[in-house]
Design an enzyme around this catalytic site. Structure first.
Site, PDB file in Angstrom:
ATOM      1  N   CYS A 103       0.871  -1.170   0.000  1.00 37.91           N
ATOM      2  CA  CYS A 103       0.000   0.000   0.000  1.00 37.91           C
ATOM      3  C   CYS A 103       0.913   1.226   0.000  1.00 37.91           C
ATOM      4  CB  CYS A 103      -0.881  -0.031   1.252  1.00 37.91           C
ATOM      5  SG  CYS A 103      -1.867   1.453   1.472  1.00 37.91           S
ATOM      6  N   CYS A 110      -2.184  15.476   2.689  1.00 38.07           N
ATOM      7  CA  CYS A 110      -3.363  15.421   1.818  1.00 38.07           C
ATOM      8  C   CYS A 110      -4.192  16.665   2.086  1.00 38.07           C
ATOM      9  CB  CYS A 110      -4.181  14.172   2.163  1.00 38.07           C
ATOM     10  SG  CYS A 110      -5.659  13.942   1.153  1.00 38.07           S
ATOM     11  N   CYS A 117      -9.693  11.015   9.132  1.00 36.09           N
ATOM     12  CA  CYS A 117      -8.430  10.496   8.584  1.00 36.09           C
ATOM     13  C   CYS A 117      -7.229  11.258   9.130  1.00 36.09           C
ATOM     14  CB  CYS A 117      -8.472  10.593   7.065  1.00 36.09           C
ATOM     15  SG  CYS A 117      -6.932  10.093   6.271  1.00 36.09           S
ATOM     16  N   GLY A 157      -2.591  10.537   1.020  1.00 34.56           N
ATOM     17  CA  GLY A 157      -2.735  11.330  -0.192  1.00 34.56           C
ATOM     18  C   GLY A 157      -3.915  10.933  -1.045  1.00 34.56           C
ATOM     19  N   GLU A 158      -4.296  11.850  -1.916  1.00 35.70           N
ATOM     20  CA  GLU A 158      -5.370  11.586  -2.875  1.00 35.70           C
ATOM     21  C   GLU A 158      -4.713  11.417  -4.250  1.00 35.70           C
ATOM     22  OE1 GLU A 158      -8.559  10.832  -3.235  1.00 35.70           O
ATOM     23  OE2 GLU A 158      -8.170  11.000  -5.369  1.00 35.70           O
ATOM     24  N   SER A 189      -7.324   4.114  -5.159  1.00 33.97           N
ATOM     25  CA  SER A 189      -8.473   4.519  -4.352  1.00 33.97           C
ATOM     26  C   SER A 189      -8.623   6.037  -4.356  1.00 33.97           C
ATOM     27  CB  SER A 189      -8.260   4.019  -2.920  1.00 33.97           C
ATOM     28  OG  SER A 189      -9.286   4.476  -2.070  1.00 33.97           O
ATOM     29  N   SER A 212     -14.014   5.822  -2.187  1.00 35.08           N
ATOM     30  CA  SER A 212     -14.341   6.000  -0.773  1.00 35.08           C
ATOM     31  C   SER A 212     -15.718   6.642  -0.680  1.00 35.08           C
ATOM     32  CB  SER A 212     -13.295   6.895  -0.106  1.00 35.08           C
ATOM     33  OG  SER A 212     -12.034   6.266  -0.186  1.00 35.08           O
ATOM     34  N   LEU A 213     -16.694   5.834  -0.330  1.00 34.55           N
ATOM     35  CA  LEU A 213     -18.074   6.340  -0.309  1.00 34.55           C
ATOM     36  C   LEU A 213     -18.439   6.815   1.098  1.00 34.55           C
ATOM     37  CD1 LEU A 213     -20.550   6.810  -2.067  1.00 34.55           C
ATOM     38  CD2 LEU A 213     -21.305   4.486  -1.558  1.00 34.55           C
ATOM     39  N   HIS A 214     -18.455   5.913   2.032  1.00 32.20           N
ATOM     40  CA  HIS A 214     -18.599   6.213   3.468  1.00 32.20           C
ATOM     41  C   HIS A 214     -19.931   6.806   3.894  1.00 32.20           C
ATOM     42  CE1 HIS A 214     -14.444   5.282   3.278  1.00 32.20           C
ATOM     43  NE2 HIS A 214     -13.932   6.492   3.250  1.00 32.20           N
ATOM     44  N   ASN A 288     -10.640   3.082  12.006  1.00 27.55           N
ATOM     45  CA  ASN A 288      -9.447   3.046  12.850  1.00 27.55           C
ATOM     46  C   ASN A 288      -9.459   4.334  13.632  1.00 27.55           C
ATOM     47  OD1 ASN A 288      -7.583   0.816  12.601  1.00 27.55           O
ATOM     48  ND2 ASN A 288      -7.575   1.335  10.421  1.00 27.55           N
TER      49      ASN A 288
HETATM   50  N1  SAH Z   1      -7.387   9.479  -0.768  1.00 25.33           N
HETATM   51  C1  SAH Z   1      -7.784   8.178  -1.195  1.00 25.33           C
HETATM   52  C2  SAH Z   1      -6.864   7.055  -0.743  1.00 25.33           C
HETATM   53  C3  SAH Z   1      -6.316   7.057   0.662  1.00 25.33           C
HETATM   54  S1  SAH Z   1      -7.235   6.496   2.015  1.00 25.33           S
HETATM   55  C4  SAH Z   1      -9.198   7.907  -0.781  1.00 25.33           C
HETATM   56  O1  SAH Z   1      -9.790   8.718  -0.097  1.00 25.33           O
HETATM   57  O2  SAH Z   1      -9.747   6.893  -1.189  1.00 25.33           O
HETATM   58  C5  SAH Z   1      -7.676   4.818   1.843  1.00 25.33           C
HETATM   59  C6  SAH Z   1      -9.019   4.514   2.532  1.00 25.33           C
HETATM   60  O3  SAH Z   1      -8.913   4.551   3.967  1.00 25.33           O
HETATM   61  C7  SAH Z   1     -10.090   5.532   2.181  1.00 25.33           C
HETATM   62  O4  SAH Z   1     -11.297   4.861   1.949  1.00 25.33           O
HETATM   63  C8  SAH Z   1     -10.175   6.361   3.438  1.00 25.33           C
HETATM   64  O5  SAH Z   1     -11.372   7.061   3.529  1.00 25.33           O
HETATM   65  C9  SAH Z   1      -9.972   5.316   4.498  1.00 25.33           C
HETATM   66  N2  SAH Z   1      -9.582   5.833   5.812  1.00 25.33           N
HETATM   67  C10 SAH Z   1      -8.866   6.927   6.109  1.00 25.33           C
HETATM   68  N3  SAH Z   1      -8.727   7.070   7.431  1.00 25.33           N
HETATM   69  C11 SAH Z   1      -9.353   6.039   7.988  1.00 25.33           C
HETATM   70  C12 SAH Z   1      -9.561   5.620   9.335  1.00 25.33           C
HETATM   71  N4  SAH Z   1      -9.087   6.333  10.351  1.00 25.33           N
HETATM   72  N5  SAH Z   1     -10.264   4.501   9.537  1.00 25.33           N
HETATM   73  C13 SAH Z   1     -10.739   3.761   8.500  1.00 25.33           C
HETATM   74  N6  SAH Z   1     -10.582   4.099   7.231  1.00 25.33           N
HETATM   75  C14 SAH Z   1      -9.903   5.231   6.963  1.00 25.33           C
END
Ligand code: SAH
Length: 339
Positions: A103, A110, A117, A157-158, A189, A212-214, A288
């Site tokens: 990874c 970011c 995050c 990062g994005e 991602s 990343s939908l969430h 997390n």
């Molecule tokens: N910027 C990109 C890739 C990096 S993060 C993105 O947003 O997809 C990779 C994944 O981990 C993303 O889905 C992000 O939202 C998630 N993520 C970030 N912090 C997190 C945390 N504390 N707990 C669980 N997932 C987290």
């Protein structure tokens, strides 16, 4: 100084032309670099004067390993690397049945501002170069002595906020003269930068896309992810449908579960309605916990329940396996602690 790790093969060929060298030298040098050689003197099929010229005009950068955390439970290793300008980045090496995976981070910091995050806490320091993204893999191979054949661009990062360098990185790792990693073994991602999703589907139709939908409504998603203001849920999902129409590829939706925010039965139902008919898979990630984020995680049991609601309605879903749970492998946490 040109850092040779940043160059695609055709750029290396252009460089050779500028240096008055035959074209085939580019391929030779390219092969050495991706075998992990960083000293020009070891490139023993190059004439001595070329090696000297390269040493004068070019560089093959390295990342300095500041810290390695090794999981006691599985093969996971988490790295903290120092870049030449002192910035730090993280990568995670993971072992799966199908092979080794890394990874990688795409930026130092970011600027997307997702509230849960750790990576975005201090904003964006800078974009990583193609070579810096790539070196995370090379250094992990060096440290573990293992070959890495899978890549997820899911570290700090994005990636779509650093599109050009991401694209160069993908071309370099895919080159058959170098690492020769299949596009199908790579996943990128994104938090949902819609115009870049369109571009990506044209440029890299074989690379896997994770979104990343969430959240299932603009209100919920917006409360976690500022990017939702610019690209709301319906716009994002339309782009995802377009992506699948164009590429025929299954999308992974990441869904980080946060207690009391997006983990109710109604959320699960809404998610099913949103994704109905799409070629997709949902990856549920219990949050997390990041200190002071104000967000709370959910139990694994709750994640499993949420998963069964989705699956009962025909949406394939998994709960992310916790690799390296004992080493704090969560995004951006190591780096934060270090500054
Ligand atoms: N910027 C990109 C890739 C990096 S993060 C993105 O947003 O997809 C990779 C994944 O981990 C993303 O889905 C992000 O939202 C998630 N993520 C970030 N912090 C997190 C945390 N504390 N707990 C669980 N997932 C987290």
């Amino acid at each position: 100084m040109v850092d040779l790790r940043d160059l695609q093969l055709y750029e290396m060929e252009e460089l050779m032309a500028r240096l008055g060298q035959p074209k085939f030298r580019a391929k030779q040098i390219f092969k050495w670099i991706y075998k992990g050689v960083t000293d020009f003197d070891e490139m023993n099929n190059l004439p001595k004067d070329l090696r000297q010229l390269l040493a004068e005009q070019c560089d093959i950068g390295r990342l300095e390993v500041l810290q390695v955390q090794r999981s006691k439970n599985d093969g996971t290793r988490k790295y903290l690397f120092r870049l030449e300008d002192g910035n730090t980045i993280e990568s995670v090496f993971m072992q799966y049945k199908y092979g080794n995976s890394i990874c990688v981070s795409s930026q130092a910091g970011c600027r997307m501002g997702c509230r849960f995050c750790a990576s975005t806490r201090e904003g964006l320091a800078r974009d990583l170069t193609p070579g810096e993204i790539l070196s995370q893999l090379l250094e992990a191979q060096r440290d573990t002595g293992e070959e890495i054949r899978h890549i997820v661009v899911m570290g700090t990062g994005e990636p779509f906020d650093n599109y050009e360098n991401l694209a160069a990185f993908l071309h370099i790792v895919n080159d058959k003269n170098g690492l020769n990693i299949s596009m199908r073994n790579i996943t990128v991602s994104t938090c949902g930068l819609v115009p870049m999703i369109q571009r990506f589907s044209d440029d890299f139709p074989q690379v896997n896309l994770a979104i990343s939908l969430h959240g299932t409504t603009d209100q919920i998603r917006g409360s976690m992810m500022p990017v939702n203001k610019k690209y709301p849920v319906d716009v994002l999902l339309e782009a995802c449908r377009d992506y699948t129409r164009k590429t025929g590829r299954r999308i992974t939706f990441e869904y980080t579960m946060v207690n009391g925010v997006n983990d109710s039965d109604e959320d699960a139902d809404r998610l099913c309605r949103l994704l109905r008919g799409m070629l997709c898979h949902v990856n549920l990630i219990p949050l997390n916990k990041v200190s002071q984020s104000g967000f709370d995680t959910v139990s694994r049991a709750r994640a499993k329940e949420f998963q069964s609601i989705l699956e009962n309605k025909g949406i394939p879903a998994t709960v992310r396996r916790e690799l390296g749970a004992d080493i704090d492998a969560a995004c951006g946490q190591l780096r934060l602690g270090k500054r």
